[in-house]
Design a protein around this motif. Structure first.
Motif, short mmCIF file in Angstrom:
data_model
loop_
_atom_site.label_atom_id
_atom_site.label_comp_id
_atom_site.label_asym_id
_atom_site.label_seq_id
_atom_site.Cartn_x
_atom_site.Cartn_y
_atom_site.Cartn_z
N GLN A 1 2.19 1.60 -3.50
CA GLN A 1 1.12 2.07 -4.39
C GLN A 1 0.84 3.56 -4.21
O GLN A 1 0.45 4.23 -5.16
CB GLN A 1 -0.16 1.28 -4.16
CG GLN A 1 -0.14 -0.09 -4.78
CD GLN A 1 -1.49 -0.75 -4.64
OE1 GLN A 1 -2.01 -0.89 -3.54
NE2 GLN A 1 -2.06 -1.15 -5.77
N ALA A 2 1.05 4.06 -3.02
CA ALA A 2 0.80 5.48 -2.75
C ALA A 2 1.73 6.38 -3.56
O ALA A 2 1.45 7.56 -3.73
CB ALA A 2 0.95 5.77 -1.27
N THR A 3 2.80 5.83 -4.09
CA THR A 3 3.73 6.62 -4.89
C THR A 3 3.37 6.62 -6.38
O THR A 3 3.98 7.35 -7.16
CB THR A 3 5.18 6.11 -4.75
OG1 THR A 3 5.30 4.82 -5.36
CG2 THR A 3 5.61 6.04 -3.30
N ASN B 1 0.88 7.78 -8.14
CA ASN B 1 0.35 9.02 -8.73
C ASN B 1 1.25 10.22 -8.46
O ASN B 1 0.85 11.35 -8.74
CB ASN B 1 -1.06 9.29 -8.21
CG ASN B 1 -2.04 8.25 -8.72
OD1 ASN B 1 -1.91 7.77 -9.85
ND2 ASN B 1 -3.01 7.90 -7.91
N GLU B 2 2.43 9.99 -7.90
CA GLU B 2 3.37 11.07 -7.65
C GLU B 2 4.44 11.05 -8.73
O GLU B 2 4.58 10.08 -9.47
CB GLU B 2 4.02 10.89 -6.27
CG GLU B 2 3.05 11.00 -5.12
CD GLU B 2 3.74 10.82 -3.78
OE1 GLU B 2 4.93 11.14 -3.67
OE2 GLU B 2 3.08 10.35 -2.86
N ALA C 1 0.84 -1.21 0.00
CA ALA C 1 0.00 0.00 0.00
C ALA C 1 0.88 1.26 0.00
O ALA C 1 0.57 2.25 -0.67
CB ALA C 1 -0.94 0.00 1.20
N GLY C 2 1.97 1.22 0.75
CA GLY C 2 2.90 2.34 0.76
C GLY C 2 3.53 2.56 -0.60
O GLY C 2 3.69 3.70 -1.06
N GLU D 1 10.08 2.72 0.06
CA GLU D 1 8.92 1.83 -0.03
C GLU D 1 9.28 0.51 -0.70
O GLU D 1 8.76 -0.54 -0.31
CB GLU D 1 7.76 2.51 -0.76
CG GLU D 1 7.17 3.72 -0.06
CD GLU D 1 6.50 3.42 1.28
OE1 GLU D 1 6.28 2.25 1.65
OE2 GLU D 1 6.19 4.41 1.99
#
Length: 161
Positions: free
Chosen positions: A72-74, A76-77, A69-70, A94
Motif C-alpha cells: 500500500q505504501a507504493t 501514491n508513488e 502495508a508495504g 512488495e
C-alpha cells in the motif's frame, strides 16, 4: 548594572572559548577511520543502476497485514525521473513479499488464491529478469497487478487488520 554586564561578558567569552576548542580539537583516531563523503554509500538515481530493496531470499516471512502495508505504501508513488528504477523494484519486491506472507499464512494459500494467481501471472510475463529495463518494459502489468491485489485485499479486511 556593572555586575550584570560583567557576568554577561564572562558567559559570552566562555561560550566562545568552548566552541573554538570543540571545533579545533582533533580526535586521536586514525584519520583513515573517519568517513569521507566519497566513502559513504550513495543512493543511485540512475535508471540503469536503481537502488533495490532487500532480496526476497534474505527477508523473513512476515504477516500478511505487514506485507500488505508495504504494498500500500507504493500506491501514491509513481515512476518519475530519478526514482523510476527504485519504484519499480519496490513494487516488484512488495508483491513478492506479500506472496510469501500469503503462502505462509495460517489460512493457507487457497484462501489467497486470487492474489497468488495474479503474482504468478506477473512472474510468467516478467520472467526472472528483475533488471530496470525489464521491469520498465512490464511496468503496466506490474502496476496493474499491484492495483488488482489492492482491490482484492480491500474486499478482505480480516486479512490485514
Amino acid at each position: 548594572m556593572f555586575r550584570t554586564t560583567t557576568l554577561g561578558s564572562i558567559v559570552t567569552v566562555m561560550a566562545l572559548a568552548t566552541f573554538s576548542v570543540s571545533c579545533s580539537t582533533v580526535s586521536e583516531a586514525d584519520p583513515g577511520d573517519t568517513p569521507t563523503v566519497a566513502s559513504l554509500p550513495e543512493r543511485s538515481a540512475s535508471p540503469t543502476e536503481p537502488a533495490t530493496p532487500p532480496t526476497p531470499d534474505t527477508t523473513p516471512v512476515e504477516k500478511v497485514r505487514d506485507a500488505f502495508a508495504g504494498l500500500q505504501a507504493t500506491l501514491n508513488e509513481s515512476c518519475t525521473p530519478g526514482n523510476c528504477g527504485y519504484f519499480l523494484n519496490r513494487v516488484h519486491y512488495e508483491l513478492h513479499r506479500l506472496d510469501r506472507a500469503m503462502k505462509a499464512d495460517d489460512k493457507g494459500p487457497s484462501h489467497f488464491a486470487e492474489p497468488i494467481r495474479l503474482i504468478e501471472k506477473l512472474d510468467t510475463e516478467v520472467g526472472s529478469d528483475e533488471s530496470f529495463e525489464n521491469l520498465k518494459k512490464h511496468q503496466t502489468t506490474l502496476i496493474a497487478t499491484r492495483d488488482k491485489i489492492n482491490v482484492w485485499m480491500q474486499g478482505h479486511p480480516d486479512d490485514y487488520r
